[in-house]
Design a protein around this motif. Structure first.
Motif, mmCIF file in Angstrom:
data_model
loop_
_atom_site.group_PDB
_atom_site.id
_atom_site.type_symbol
_atom_site.label_atom_id
_atom_site.label_comp_id
_atom_site.label_asym_id
_atom_site.label_seq_id
_atom_site.Cartn_x
_atom_site.Cartn_y
_atom_site.Cartn_z
ATOM 1 N N LEU A 231 0.825 -1.203 0.000
ATOM 2 C CA LEU A 231 0.000 0.000 0.000
ATOM 3 C C LEU A 231 0.863 1.258 0.000
ATOM 4 N N ALA A 232 1.944 1.226 0.788
ATOM 5 C CA ALA A 232 2.817 2.397 0.891
ATOM 6 C C ALA A 232 3.499 2.704 -0.431
ATOM 7 N N LEU A 233 3.913 1.653 -1.162
ATOM 8 C CA LEU A 233 4.567 1.879 -2.450
ATOM 9 C C LEU A 233 3.604 2.524 -3.437
ATOM 10 N N ALA A 234 2.382 1.998 -3.513
ATOM 11 C CA ALA A 234 1.387 2.599 -4.407
ATOM 12 C C ALA A 234 1.068 4.030 -3.980
ATOM 13 N N SER A 235 0.970 4.249 -2.665
ATOM 14 C CA SER A 235 0.686 5.594 -2.164
ATOM 15 C C SER A 235 1.823 6.556 -2.487
ATOM 16 N N PHE A 236 3.063 6.083 -2.360
ATOM 17 C CA PHE A 236 4.207 6.943 -2.683
ATOM 18 C C PHE A 236 4.154 7.394 -4.140
ATOM 19 N N ILE A 237 3.829 6.478 -5.037
ATOM 20 C CA ILE A 237 3.767 6.828 -6.460
ATOM 21 C C ILE A 237 2.671 7.866 -6.702
ATOM 22 N N ALA A 270 11.851 17.112 -1.050
ATOM 23 C CA ALA A 270 13.025 16.454 -0.463
ATOM 24 C C ALA A 270 12.608 15.501 0.655
ATOM 25 N N VAL A 271 11.657 15.933 1.481
ATOM 26 C CA VAL A 271 11.165 15.065 2.555
ATOM 27 C C VAL A 271 10.483 13.840 1.968
ATOM 28 N N LEU A 272 9.737 14.028 0.886
ATOM 29 C CA LEU A 272 9.058 12.908 0.250
ATOM 30 C C LEU A 272 10.067 11.893 -0.278
ATOM 31 N N ILE A 273 11.146 12.376 -0.868
ATOM 32 C CA ILE A 273 12.194 11.472 -1.345
ATOM 33 C C ILE A 273 12.807 10.696 -0.181
ATOM 34 N N ALA A 274 13.028 11.378 0.936
ATOM 35 C CA ALA A 274 13.581 10.706 2.112
ATOM 36 C C ALA A 274 12.642 9.609 2.619
ATOM 37 N N ILE A 275 11.344 9.903 2.627
ATOM 38 C CA ILE A 275 10.374 8.895 3.070
ATOM 39 C C ILE A 275 10.374 7.712 2.097
ATOM 40 N N GLY A 276 10.511 8.018 0.792
ATOM 41 C CA GLY A 276 10.592 6.945 -0.184
ATOM 42 C C GLY A 276 11.797 6.051 0.043
ATOM 43 N N LEU A 277 12.922 6.654 0.446
ATOM 44 C CA LEU A 277 14.115 5.858 0.750
ATOM 45 C C LEU A 277 13.876 4.976 1.975
ATOM 46 N N PHE A 301 14.505 -1.713 13.986
ATOM 47 C CA PHE A 301 13.385 -1.619 13.053
ATOM 48 C C PHE A 301 12.383 -0.572 13.525
ATOM 49 N N TRP A 302 12.036 -0.607 14.792
ATOM 50 C CA TRP A 302 11.020 0.323 15.294
ATOM 51 C C TRP A 302 11.544 1.749 15.350
ATOM 52 N N TRP A 303 12.833 1.913 15.610
ATOM 53 C CA TRP A 303 13.371 3.280 15.579
ATOM 54 C C TRP A 303 13.376 3.830 14.162
ATOM 55 N N ILE A 304 13.616 2.962 13.176
ATOM 56 C CA ILE A 304 13.540 3.402 11.782
ATOM 57 C C ILE A 304 12.110 3.797 11.429
ATOM 58 N N VAL A 305 11.140 3.023 11.923
ATOM 59 C CA VAL A 305 9.736 3.349 11.671
ATOM 60 C C VAL A 305 9.377 4.688 12.302
ATOM 61 N N VAL A 306 9.841 4.935 13.526
ATOM 62 C CA VAL A 306 9.573 6.213 14.186
ATOM 63 C C VAL A 306 10.223 7.355 13.425
ATOM 64 N N ALA A 307 11.436 7.129 12.912
ATOM 65 C CA ALA A 307 12.096 8.169 12.117
ATOM 66 C C ALA A 307 11.307 8.452 10.839
ATOM 67 N N GLU A 308 10.800 7.390 10.218
ATOM 68 C CA GLU A 308 9.969 7.586 9.019
ATOM 69 C C GLU A 308 8.713 8.380 9.361
ATOM 70 N N ILE A 314 6.911 16.023 9.168
ATOM 71 C CA ILE A 314 7.465 17.224 8.527
ATOM 72 C C ILE A 314 6.715 17.511 7.229
ATOM 73 N N ALA A 315 6.462 16.469 6.441
ATOM 74 C CA ALA A 315 5.724 16.657 5.187
ATOM 75 C C ALA A 315 4.318 17.174 5.455
ATOM 76 N N SER A 316 3.664 16.679 6.495
ATOM 77 C CA SER A 316 2.319 17.134 6.823
ATOM 78 C C SER A 316 2.322 18.600 7.246
ATOM 79 N N GLY A 317 3.317 18.978 8.061
ATOM 80 C CA GLY A 317 3.410 20.375 8.477
ATOM 81 C C GLY A 317 3.667 21.313 7.309
ATOM 82 N N LEU A 318 4.562 20.925 6.418
ATOM 83 C CA LEU A 318 4.839 21.760 5.239
ATOM 84 C C LEU A 318 3.611 21.856 4.335
ATOM 85 N N ALA A 319 2.856 20.760 4.230
ATOM 86 C CA ALA A 319 1.640 20.800 3.421
ATOM 87 C C ALA A 319 0.639 21.784 3.993
#
Length: 654
Positions: A231-237, A270-277, A301-308, A314-319
């Motif tokens: 779902l996340a991959l389709a949403s990212f696109i 830029a934030v969107l690209i980071a989330i994609g990575l 794994f969970w710390w990476i998820v929290v970072a994501e 950040i993307a939501s705030g900028l939006a």
């Protein structure tokens, strides 16, 4: 660690969102005092904050519902906890939407808060008679309804309709965005609506997984993460494509990238690209390690998820900050608008020529994505079959791809660009959608391919395969797939659409236009499927009856075209007759041309259907004869001998 993650994750999301919002407002000037009629700091800062929580509440609601329908099993506690999360998100959604509506009233009217009857009367008038107030009132009421339904309803089928209601709640917000007023209205509404929906699935799904981590059984987290990753991959696109399309409308030229709005867009990109990575690491590395480790999932794994999640914040705030920042491209068309600009929001295009049918484009982002995903998943299914040694006829793939390409052209090419101005072009597109596209798509047998290519789930949850089977075998599908019903829908919708307010709705409202496309493609698909379809249906007519039904449909269709040709009145005279068009034929002559298209060109796919039915009939008879011959060889003509003996006995009795 699990409890810390559940607390830190949402806290990081909210903190990152608020920080990015404040920075975006300060840089873009979205909260600067207005020189005239300034509503005050409370409104200037409170309104974007309230809108931020509207977005977050909607994301949690929609993300949790989607995961409940696609990833979780109703037999397990995870499903019910997800709906509790959705109900909580909807409560935040409703409160924030109500606050946003109230602050929008203060911002628009410049009214100071008082506690007298006059203030209440103005507020009531804003929510009942002003379009902007009505939109926020509708959003608030729908969100409140979602809160109750997500808390009370637990059945998966009903949750599908609740999910559709959650999707509808985004429509008023999509219609209020930048450039949704005049120029570029349709593209702006489409882009913002897709952006809101798939960002909600992406963000809300991840937050739901964090909140339900402890509820998931040790072995359940891996399949859930895999399904969310899809779902996340389709949403990212979709978010990336819709974000680019929306930015192009609002920025215009490259030099505008250096404006405050452009810089904020670059920051969000830029934030969107980071989330994609983050997502790529999750799909290509973490999930593999999780499978290798079994139920053991490390804290990294969970710390990476929290970072994501923090980057998503950040993307939501900028939006939210971008929604309050002035765009480089003016939202209103410059100068005195022409008649075409008043009606359609776009300048009158140049005179239609044969070349412009293929050189002028009006991209509809929804159908661009639908056709692209349709081709990708179909080809991926065929590749999966071939890799395991199964076969799939090449002509089915060719017809499916060709059908989707034709659908894309009709919704985004020259026909789409001129259909608002010429009735004949509108009719050409209509005939293509309801007759040509289904004739190409139906032989592709997408349901059969999905049943063979998609893996069956055995944990009680429903994936794409299970939902397709449920839809195909439902009582509703059995009714509308009946050949008689499909024919009535196919022919009857022609008359009802053009001789009712539905046509005006499709021309004046972008949602009505999208409904028109969906309706005509589906009714055409059902009719063609009942005649020549490969996919299984509850009931099929015999071949002679199919030809009779097709001939009756052809006659009704031809009569419809002749009725338009002989009509002396103009369909939507205040639309087609008021465009200010100085080129081409007169509106009435153009309408008669449209009737000729419905009568002549519209019959060509029907003739192709008749030929296909006849060929299938011939092949069916050949197969039956071969089957009878093989049976006779196996039984030494037992049936024929028994028949001859019976005739002999009857002759003896005579």
């Amino acid at each position: 660690m699990l409890r810390v993650t559940r607390i830190v994750g949402p806290a990081v999301l909210v903190a990152a969102s608020l920080l990015a919002l404040m920075v975006g407002l300060a840089y873009g000037g979205g909260a600067d005092p207005r020189p005239i009629g300034d509503p005050g700091a409370l409104v200037r800062f409170g309104l974007p904050i309230a809108k931020l929580f509207v977005n977050l509440g909607a994301a949690v609601t929609i993300g949790a519902i989607v995961l409940a329908l696609f990833a979780f099993s109703p037999k397990k506690d995870e499903y019910h906890r997800a709906l509790d999360v959705a109900a909580s998100g909807a409560a935040v959604y409703a409160i924030a939407a109500g606050a946003t509506g109230f602050l929008t009233f203060l911002n628009v009217t410049g009214t100071a808060i008082t506690f007298d009857d006059q203030f209440g009367a103005k507020l009531g008038l804003f929510f009942t008679d002003v379009e902007l107030g009505q939109a926020w009132l509708a959003t608030t009421l729908i969100a409140a309804t979602l809160t109750v339904l997500c808390f009370a309803v637990r059945g998966q089928i009903l949750m599908v309709f609740i999910g559709v209601l959650a999707l509808i709640s985004l429509v008023p917000m999509a219609q209020q965005g930048h450039a949704a007023g005049t120029a570029g209205h349709d593209a702006a509404v489409t882009g913002l609506g897709l952006h809101l929906l798939f960002a909600a699935v992406w963000l809300g799904g991840l937050l739901t997984i964090i909140l339900l981590r402890e509820t998931l059984e040790s072995g359940r987290i891996i399949p859930v993460i895999e399904r969310y990753s899809t779902l996340a991959l389709a949403s990212f696109i979709v978010v990336a494509v819709s974000g680019y399309a929306s930015a192009e409308l609002r920025i215009g030229t490259l030099d505008h990238l250096l404006t405050p709005y452009g810089v904020l867009v670059l920051g969000k990109a830029a934030v969107l690209i980071a989330i994609g990575l983050f997502g790529a690491v999750q799909r290509n590395w973490l999930i593999g390690r999780m499978k290798a480790a079994g139920a053991s999932i490390g804290r990294y794994f969970w710390w990476i998820v929290v970072a994501e999640l923090a980057f998503m914040g950040i993307a939501s705030g900028l939006a939210a900050a971008l929604a309050r920042t002035a765009t480089p491209v003016p939202e209103e068309l410059p100068g005195v608008p022409t008649a075409a600009e008043i009606l359609t929001g776009e300048p009158l295009p140049p005179e239609l020529t044969f070349e412009r049918y293929f050189t002028v484009w009006d991209i509809d982002l929804i159908w661009l994505l639908i056709t692209a995903f349709g081709i990708f998943f179909y080809v991926a299914g065929v590749v999966r079959l071939r890799r395991r040694g199964d076969t799939w006829p090449i002509h089915r793939t060719v017809l499916w791809v060709l059908g989707l390409l034709v659908l894309f052209y009709l919704t985004s090419g020259g026909v789409a660009a001129y259909q608002d101005y010429l009735f004949s072009v509108h009719m050409l597109g209509h005939m293509g959608l309801t007759m040509l596209v289904p004739v190409l798509l139906v032989p592709g047998a997408p349901v059969t391919l999905a049943m063979r290519a998609i893996e069956k789930r055995d944990d009680g949850s429903r994936g794409a395969r299970e939902w397709i089977l449920l839809a195909v075998h439902s009582k509703f599908a059995g009714v509308i797939a009946n050949p008689i019903v499909a024919a009535v829908l196919f022919v009857g919708s022609l008359w009802i659409f053009y001789y009712s307010p539905l046509m005006r709705w499709s021309m004046t409202d972008h949602i009505g236009h999208e409904w028109m496309i969906v309706h005509f493609v589906l009714t055409g698909y059902l009719f063609v499927q009942s005649l020549i379809g490969v996919d299984p249906v509850p009931f099929r007519l015999s071949y002679p009856l199919r030809l009779l039904l097709l001939l009756a449909t052809m006659a009704a269709h031809a009569f419809f075209g002749l009725a338009i040709m002989s009509n002396v009145g103009l369909f939507l005279a205040d639309w087609f007759g008021a465009m200010g068009r100085t080129w081409g034929s007169t509106p009435l002559a153009d309408q008669q041309t449209g009737g000729g298209i419905a009568w002549s060109l519209g019959e060509l796919p029907t003739i192709a259907l008749a030929i296909t039915v006849a060929i299938q009939w011939s092949r069916s008879d050949t197969k039956d004869q071969k089957r009878l011959d093989r049976n006779a060889d196996r039984t030494d003509d037992a049936e024929l001998k028994e028949y001859n003996e019976r005739l002999a006995r009857m002759s003896g009795r005579g």
